[in-house]
Design an enzyme around this catalytic site. Structure first.
Site, short mmCIF file in Angstrom:
data_model
loop_
_atom_site.label_atom_id
_atom_site.label_comp_id
_atom_site.label_asym_id
_atom_site.label_seq_id
_atom_site.Cartn_x
_atom_site.Cartn_y
_atom_site.Cartn_z
N ASN A 1 -5.10 2.91 -12.94
CA ASN A 1 -4.16 1.95 -12.37
C ASN A 1 -2.75 2.49 -12.54
O ASN A 1 -2.48 3.27 -13.46
CB ASN A 1 -4.28 0.61 -13.12
CG ASN A 1 -3.33 -0.45 -12.59
OD1 ASN A 1 -3.21 -0.64 -11.37
ND2 ASN A 1 -2.63 -1.13 -13.48
N GLY B 1 0.79 -1.24 0.00
CA GLY B 1 0.00 0.00 0.00
C GLY B 1 0.82 1.28 0.00
O GLY B 1 0.32 2.34 0.42
N ASN C 1 1.75 3.11 -2.56
CA ASN C 1 1.15 4.12 -3.45
C ASN C 1 -0.08 4.75 -2.81
O ASN C 1 -0.31 5.96 -2.93
CB ASN C 1 0.81 3.50 -4.81
CG ASN C 1 2.01 3.44 -5.72
OD1 ASN C 1 2.45 4.48 -6.23
ND2 ASN C 1 2.57 2.26 -5.91
N HIS D 1 1.17 1.06 -13.10
CA HIS D 1 1.89 -0.15 -13.49
C HIS D 1 3.38 0.17 -13.53
O HIS D 1 3.78 1.20 -14.06
CB HIS D 1 1.40 -0.62 -14.87
CG HIS D 1 2.06 -1.88 -15.31
ND1 HIS D 1 1.72 -3.11 -14.78
CD2 HIS D 1 3.06 -2.12 -16.19
CE1 HIS D 1 2.47 -4.04 -15.32
NE2 HIS D 1 3.29 -3.47 -16.19
N MET E 1 -4.14 -6.88 -7.00
CA MET E 1 -3.54 -7.96 -7.79
C MET E 1 -4.55 -8.89 -8.47
O MET E 1 -4.20 -9.99 -8.86
CB MET E 1 -2.60 -8.78 -6.89
CG MET E 1 -1.42 -7.99 -6.35
SD MET E 1 -0.45 -7.17 -7.64
CE MET E 1 0.38 -8.60 -8.34
N ILE F 1 -7.34 -9.51 -11.62
CA ILE F 1 -7.81 -9.01 -12.91
C ILE F 1 -9.30 -8.77 -12.80
O ILE F 1 -10.06 -9.62 -12.32
CB ILE F 1 -7.47 -10.02 -14.02
CG1 ILE F 1 -5.94 -10.10 -14.12
CG2 ILE F 1 -8.09 -9.61 -15.35
CD1 ILE F 1 -5.42 -11.01 -15.18
N LEU F 2 -9.72 -7.58 -13.21
CA LEU F 2 -11.14 -7.21 -13.09
C LEU F 2 -11.91 -7.67 -14.32
O LEU F 2 -11.39 -7.66 -15.44
CB LEU F 2 -11.25 -5.69 -12.92
CG LEU F 2 -10.56 -5.13 -11.68
CD1 LEU F 2 -10.45 -3.62 -11.77
CD2 LEU F 2 -11.31 -5.54 -10.41
C1 GRF Z 1 3.52 -1.04 -7.44
O1 GRF Z 1 4.77 -1.26 -8.02
C2 GRF Z 1 2.48 -0.77 -8.51
O2 GRF Z 1 2.98 -0.12 -9.62
C3 GRF Z 1 2.03 -2.17 -8.88
O3 GRF Z 1 2.04 -2.88 -7.66
C4 GRF Z 1 2.96 -2.28 -6.75
C5 GRF Z 1 2.19 -1.94 -5.52
O4 GRF Z 1 3.01 -1.45 -4.49
N1 GRF Z 1 0.77 -2.15 -9.56
P1 GRF Z 1 2.31 -0.75 -3.24
O5 GRF Z 1 1.34 -1.76 -2.65
O6 GRF Z 1 1.64 0.48 -3.70
O7 GRF Z 1 3.45 -0.47 -2.29
#
Ligand code: GRF
Length: 220
Positions: free
Chosen positions: A112, A17, A19, A114, A95, A97-98
């Protein structure tokens, strides 16, 4: 207490988490145009749920084994998003797929992040693959979500040079720092309606600068 003039975010996570946390920190600035209304996870153990709880943000777990089908699982999450009255749905390390039903329910409201310069390296293990395939540049992308995995309209990217001494771990750490700058900035533009999706195309206001590849420039 949610501020009515700010847009409400539902942030979907599966783990760490970080981000979500970067967005949460940004929302503490009074001028930031959005706030997190709910954090939702498919993993009851997700560290990000604890982070949200400490900040008095609603944090809900929907473990997949608790539901008899993918549809039931998604329906419960969709109900929670509606319940929170969220304006935008922010996938941040979610994680699963929707389904196309989920994606279509939130067309133009679902984004999203990535960890690659899409369309390069869709899917998992992006850092390992970038190194093993001899890429010189890597980075992260924020995009609108459509039914194709990592395939929706690109909003913005941040890039870095892969260094000769990089391994997957050091590269992931350097890309993650970019993610933490890029995601709050893009969410801000989305919430302030300076960017939007119109018939599958990215539309931007005069406040936004586009790069030559027609993606949004975020100043670092
Ligand atoms: C990040 O690298 C994001 O780009 C990818 O999954 C990871 C999630 O990291 N989709 P966090 O849970 O936000 O630390």
């Amino acid at each position: 207490m949610l501020n009515k003039s700010r847009k409400k975010l539902a942030v979907l996570i599966s783990g760490r988490g970080s981000n979500m946390e970067a967005i949460l920190e940004a929302t503490k600035q009074p001028e930031y145009p959005a706030e997190i209304a709910v954090v939702i996870s498919d993993n009851a153990e997700a560290k990000g749920l604890e982070t949200a709880k400490v900040e008095n943000i609603a944090a809900l777990a929907f473990p997949r084994p608790d539901y008899s089908s993918k549809r039931d699982h998604e329906d419960a999450i969709i109900a929670a998003i509606y319940e929170a009255d969220a304006d935008f749905i922010i996938l941040a390390g979610y994680m699963r797929i929707l389904t196309s039903d989920f994606v279509e329910a939130f067309d133009g409201k679902l984004i999203n992040i990535h960890p690659s310069l899409l369309p390069e390296f869709k899917g998992l293990d992006t850092h390992e693959r970038a190194i093993s395939e001899g890429a010189t540049e890597h980075g992260c992308t924020v995009h609108f979500v459509n039914a194709e995995m990592d395939g929706g309209k690109i909003i913005s990217q941040m890039a870095l040079q892969i260094l000769p001494e990089d391994d997957a771990k050091t590269l992931a750490a350097r890309v993650l720092k970019l993610e933490h700058k890029l995601y709050p900035a893009v969410v801000s533009l989305l919430a302030s309606q300076d960017i939007k999706l119109d018939n599958g195309e990215l539309c931007v206001s005069d406040a936004v600068t586009l790069k030559s590849d027609k993606t949004v420039l975020i100043e670092t």
